[in-house]
Design a protein around this motif. Sequence first.
Motif, PDB file in Angstrom:
ATOM      1  N   ALA B  76       0.836  -1.207   0.000  1.00 26.17           N
ATOM      2  CA  ALA B  76       0.000   0.000   0.000  1.00 26.17           C
ATOM      3  C   ALA B  76       0.868   1.254   0.000  1.00 26.17           C
ATOM      4  O   ALA B  76       0.598   2.214  -0.716  1.00 26.17           O
ATOM      5  N   ARG B  77       1.931   1.245   0.817  1.00 25.06           N
ATOM      6  CA  ARG B  77       2.797   2.420   0.893  1.00 25.06           C
ATOM      7  C   ARG B  77       3.534   2.668  -0.415  1.00 25.06           C
ATOM      8  O   ARG B  77       3.942   3.785  -0.713  1.00 25.06           O
ATOM      9  N   ARG B  78       3.739   1.608  -1.182  1.00 23.60           N
ATOM     10  CA  ARG B  78       4.405   1.807  -2.472  1.00 23.60           C
ATOM     11  C   ARG B  78       3.460   2.354  -3.513  1.00 23.60           C
ATOM     12  O   ARG B  78       3.889   2.683  -4.619  1.00 23.60           O
ATOM     13  N   GLY B  79       2.151   2.370  -3.201  1.00 23.45           N
ATOM     14  CA  GLY B  79       1.236   3.008  -4.124  1.00 23.45           C
ATOM     15  C   GLY B  79       0.226   2.086  -4.784  1.00 23.45           C
ATOM     16  O   GLY B  79      -0.426   2.456  -5.750  1.00 23.45           O
ATOM     17  N   MET B  80       0.095   0.866  -4.239  1.00 22.02           N
ATOM     18  CA  MET B  80      -0.938  -0.013  -4.789  1.00 22.02           C
ATOM     19  C   MET B  80      -1.976  -0.212  -3.690  1.00 22.02           C
ATOM     20  O   MET B  80      -1.722  -0.863  -2.686  1.00 22.02           O
ATOM     21  N   VAL B  81      -3.153   0.391  -3.873  1.00 17.44           N
ATOM     22  CA  VAL B  81      -4.139   0.442  -2.801  1.00 17.44           C
ATOM     23  C   VAL B  81      -5.447  -0.164  -3.273  1.00 17.44           C
ATOM     24  O   VAL B  81      -5.856   0.039  -4.405  1.00 17.44           O
ATOM     25  N   ARG B  82      -6.101  -0.933  -2.393  1.00 14.01           N
ATOM     26  CA  ARG B  82      -7.329  -1.598  -2.803  1.00 14.01           C
ATOM     27  C   ARG B  82      -8.503  -1.181  -1.915  1.00 14.01           C
ATOM     28  O   ARG B  82      -8.328  -0.678  -0.822  1.00 14.01           O
ATOM     29  N   THR B  83      -9.707  -1.432  -2.431  1.00 17.29           N
ATOM     30  CA  THR B  83     -10.910  -1.293  -1.604  1.00 17.29           C
ATOM     31  C   THR B  83     -11.478  -2.687  -1.407  1.00 17.29           C
ATOM     32  O   THR B  83     -11.087  -3.635  -2.077  1.00 17.29           O
ATOM     33  N   PHE B  84     -12.412  -2.790  -0.458  1.00 19.84           N
ATOM     34  CA  PHE B  84     -12.986  -4.095  -0.140  1.00 19.84           C
ATOM     35  C   PHE B  84     -14.434  -4.172  -0.616  1.00 19.84           C
ATOM     36  O   PHE B  84     -15.205  -3.233  -0.460  1.00 19.84           O
ATOM     37  N   GLN B  85     -14.760  -5.322  -1.151  1.00 22.08           N
ATOM     38  CA  GLN B  85     -16.122  -5.554  -1.625  1.00 22.08           C
ATOM     39  C   GLN B  85     -17.100  -5.459  -0.455  1.00 22.08           C
ATOM     40  O   GLN B  85     -18.128  -4.807  -0.536  1.00 22.08           O
ATOM     41  N   LEU B  86     -16.771  -6.165   0.646  1.00 18.55           N
ATOM     42  CA  LEU B  86     -17.551  -6.020   1.869  1.00 18.55           C
ATOM     43  C   LEU B  86     -16.872  -4.919   2.649  1.00 18.55           C
ATOM     44  O   LEU B  86     -15.734  -5.055   3.065  1.00 18.55           O
ATOM     45  N   MET B  87     -17.596  -3.807   2.848  1.00 25.26           N
ATOM     46  CA  MET B  87     -16.954  -2.609   3.357  1.00 25.26           C
ATOM     47  C   MET B  87     -16.389  -2.834   4.751  1.00 25.26           C
ATOM     48  O   MET B  87     -16.987  -3.499   5.580  1.00 25.26           O
ATOM     49  N   ARG B  88     -15.226  -2.284   4.955  1.00 23.78           N
ATOM     50  CA  ARG B  88     -14.543  -2.484   6.234  1.00 23.78           C
ATOM     51  C   ARG B  88     -14.136  -1.151   6.842  1.00 23.78           C
ATOM     52  O   ARG B  88     -12.964  -0.826   6.909  1.00 23.78           O
ATOM     53  N   PRO B  89     -15.104  -0.369   7.317  1.00 23.04           N
ATOM     54  CA  PRO B  89     -14.742   0.909   7.936  1.00 23.04           C
ATOM     55  C   PRO B  89     -14.087   0.667   9.305  1.00 23.04           C
ATOM     56  O   PRO B  89     -14.282  -0.391   9.904  1.00 23.04           O
ATOM     57  N   VAL B 157      -1.732   2.801  -8.337  1.00 20.58           N
ATOM     58  CA  VAL B 157      -2.683   1.852  -8.883  1.00 20.58           C
ATOM     59  C   VAL B 157      -3.790   1.683  -7.855  1.00 20.58           C
ATOM     60  O   VAL B 157      -3.525   1.441  -6.689  1.00 20.58           O
ATOM     61  N   LEU B 158      -5.028   1.847  -8.306  1.00 20.49           N
ATOM     62  CA  LEU B 158      -6.164   1.698  -7.416  1.00 20.49           C
ATOM     63  C   LEU B 158      -6.915   0.431  -7.816  1.00 20.49           C
ATOM     64  O   LEU B 158      -7.300   0.282  -8.977  1.00 20.49           O
ATOM     65  N   LEU B 159      -7.075  -0.490  -6.869  1.00 22.32           N
ATOM     66  CA  LEU B 159      -7.797  -1.725  -7.160  1.00 22.32           C
ATOM     67  C   LEU B 159      -9.152  -1.661  -6.475  1.00 22.32           C
ATOM     68  O   LEU B 159      -9.224  -1.591  -5.251  1.00 22.32           O
ATOM     69  N   LEU B 160     -10.216  -1.667  -7.268  1.00 21.67           N
ATOM     70  CA  LEU B 160     -11.552  -1.452  -6.737  1.00 21.67           C
ATOM     71  C   LEU B 160     -12.361  -2.742  -6.820  1.00 21.67           C
ATOM     72  O   LEU B 160     -12.549  -3.290  -7.898  1.00 21.67           O
ATOM     73  N   ASP B 161     -12.830  -3.196  -5.677  1.00 22.92           N
ATOM     74  CA  ASP B 161     -13.598  -4.443  -5.663  1.00 22.92           C
ATOM     75  C   ASP B 161     -15.088  -4.133  -5.547  1.00 22.92           C
ATOM     76  O   ASP B 161     -15.601  -3.898  -4.462  1.00 22.92           O
ATOM     77  N   GLU B 162     -15.744  -4.087  -6.681  1.00 24.52           N
ATOM     78  CA  GLU B 162     -17.191  -3.833  -6.764  1.00 24.52           C
ATOM     79  C   GLU B 162     -17.635  -2.586  -6.006  1.00 24.52           C
ATOM     80  O   GLU B 162     -18.441  -2.651  -5.095  1.00 24.52           O
ATOM     81  N   VAL B 163     -17.080  -1.438  -6.407  1.00 30.92           N
ATOM     82  CA  VAL B 163     -17.496  -0.192  -5.748  1.00 30.92           C
ATOM     83  C   VAL B 163     -18.916   0.214  -6.117  1.00 30.92           C
ATOM     84  O   VAL B 163     -19.496   1.077  -5.473  1.00 30.92           O
ATOM     85  N   LEU B 164     -19.466  -0.380  -7.173  1.00 32.10           N
ATOM     86  CA  LEU B 164     -20.808   0.037  -7.594  1.00 32.10           C
ATOM     87  C   LEU B 164     -21.901  -0.871  -7.043  1.00 32.10           C
ATOM     88  O   LEU B 164     -23.082  -0.514  -7.044  1.00 32.10           O
ATOM     89  N   ALA B 165     -21.506  -2.035  -6.549  1.00 37.37           N
ATOM     90  CA  ALA B 165     -22.508  -2.992  -6.067  1.00 37.37           C
ATOM     91  C   ALA B 165     -23.306  -2.376  -4.930  1.00 37.37           C
ATOM     92  O   ALA B 165     -22.766  -1.717  -4.060  1.00 37.37           O
ATOM     93  N   GLY B 166     -24.611  -2.593  -4.961  1.00 38.34           N
ATOM     94  CA  GLY B 166     -25.465  -2.093  -3.895  1.00 38.34           C
ATOM     95  C   GLY B 166     -25.855  -0.635  -4.060  1.00 38.34           C
ATOM     96  O   GLY B 166     -26.569  -0.090  -3.220  1.00 38.34           O
ATOM     97  N   LEU B 167     -25.371   0.009  -5.131  1.00 41.30           N
ATOM     98  CA  LEU B 167     -25.752   1.400  -5.357  1.00 41.30           C
ATOM     99  C   LEU B 167     -26.929   1.457  -6.319  1.00 41.30           C
ATOM    100  O   LEU B 167     -27.054   0.630  -7.215  1.00 41.30           O
ATOM    101  N   LEU B 168     -27.782   2.454  -6.125  1.00 47.68           N
ATOM    102  CA  LEU B 168     -28.866   2.685  -7.072  1.00 47.68           C
ATOM    103  C   LEU B 168     -28.251   3.239  -8.351  1.00 47.68           C
ATOM    104  O   LEU B 168     -27.196   3.863  -8.307  1.00 47.68           O
TER     105      LEU B 168
END
Lengths: 353, 245
Positions: B76-89, B157-168
């Motif tokens: 992550a610190r090198r610049g490759m960051v991901r999001t989680f499909q099941l949100m993890r706040p 690099v941004l890795l996005l795991d289903e950021v649109l799922a569950g949105l209208l």
Amino acid sequence: MTDTAVESRREARSAGPAPPLRPQNRQFAVLAVLVLLAIPLPLILPSAQGAVAVRILIFLIMAVGWNIMSGFGGMFSFGHAAYFGLGAYTSAYLLVEHGVSPWVGMAAGMVVAAAVAMVIGYFSFRYDLKGAYFALATFAFAEMLRLVTTSSDAVNGAVGYQVPLIQGSSVWQMQFPAGSPAYFWIALVLAGGAVALSILFRHSPAGRYVVAIRDDELAAASVGAPVMRHKLLTVALSGAITAVAGAFYTQYYLFIDPQLAFGSSVSIEAIVTAVIGGIGTIWGPVVGAVIVGSLADVTATLLATPPEFLSFLQGRSGLDVILYAVMLILIVRLMPKGIFGTLADKFSERRRR
Amino acid sequence: MSLLELSGVDKKFRGLHALSDVEMSVSEGEIVGVIGPNGAGKTTLFNVICGALKPDSGSVRFAGTDVTGRKPETIARRGMVRTFQLMRPFASMTVAENVSLAAQHHTRGAERLRDRAMEVVERVGLEEWAHRPATELPTAGLKRLELARALAARPRVLLLDEVLAGLLPAEREPVLDLLAELREQDGTTLVFIEHIMAAVMRLSDRVLVLDQGAVLATGTPDEVTADPRVIDAYLGEEPTPHADA
């Protein structure tokens, strides 16, 4: 999002006031006021209550130490007696065997406790011990230290150490005539320092990482939180602070043995104090210490000189433990965030409305 | 030259071959969509790329260095960051605190950290939630928070795991606009897992199709959707019904 949508949402709910940029400033101010108010206490209180006040401060330091690891860090320790005992034994050993000042002994005890905490921590984290398993590992380690000291002639075995008495009083030797207010003031400085350290840590970048790692380890790592390093830092700081309580305890009661130092009741006192006050908050351990420390005294008095109708209690022990258990159950049922935690939540909720 | 390169990546869970011999190459500034049926190994792929899982064999190279099996925080610190499909706040924190935590590895000082966090919070449109506990956010808000937190970490690099799922459908538009803007303005490279084909078609330069852990096809969105194997394994006879599922 379109501008109109933003506008209508903004009307629908207010964001509430932004929190202060540096919440620690207010906490330091509160701490300063509390310490100032406490300074004259030993001069006002009768000497018996003076002893309770010192006991409260010892509980406070232990609970602050425990809270850093188990509250902020979420690593539930059932063995803080290990660090308390290492502080007590390191300083007692250095004083009795080598005539080293208890202040130096206290510092040495902090270093030893921090190092041991990091070693236990490293292997626990490396092999992914969590929750009840981690608690069991810490408990087992404290028990091991109790058994080892009990059977080691090098540290006087089950007899333990008696602090050699000196004539008059000496700050450097941390020894004063019985009932001297100096004990309270020293404890107050140590406790104030522990709380200050806890405030500083909680609001430092490292402390925020630690809380994030507690909330969700993978999510924290995924935004760049170095997990292992911060867990080790947390257990080291927690162990070091708890060791201070042990070293001071030895000087105050002039005596330490394996049961007093490493016994599970020490671990339980640290836990109960923090849980009753409020886990993971700055002030929880303070509130908890005042309550648990006073109660410990009430039960002790009750057992020593019970009133007529409770005469069967005469000379028995364990009442304090029963009381702790009852309080724990009530707190966990009714105020799961502890007394301070629950009240603080109520207050901030009302303010946001 | 490719910024992110996987070669021969293999991962087994007991009997299940979650990833088999996956080859993948993403160039700087590219937007790559990853599609495939449920259980195809898409999230496992992200977990391996970001260090949450170690591959059994094969290598992951990022910006010219081998990051295979490195810790998630290092990657992550090198610049490759991901999001989680099941949100993890981070449940104990406010929205702004969640975001500022992700920025703290490159930004010091309370003011600068707050400003940086609020910038990102506003960018994803969460400003009216900034000082509320993250757990009070509805699903759409939590999805945005995932995105905000990842952005605050300054990804190359941004890795996005289903950021649109569950949105209208109406909630998807601003997110899609933001993703396009990220590439245009920030030069961020995007790899995104998505089931909503309309979004995949619109955003991707290239699409990678996973099926049962293996790369079934890769190519432009049009090439991939016309590929009979892809239609067979994932899209079904008509690709369009999925378009706005």
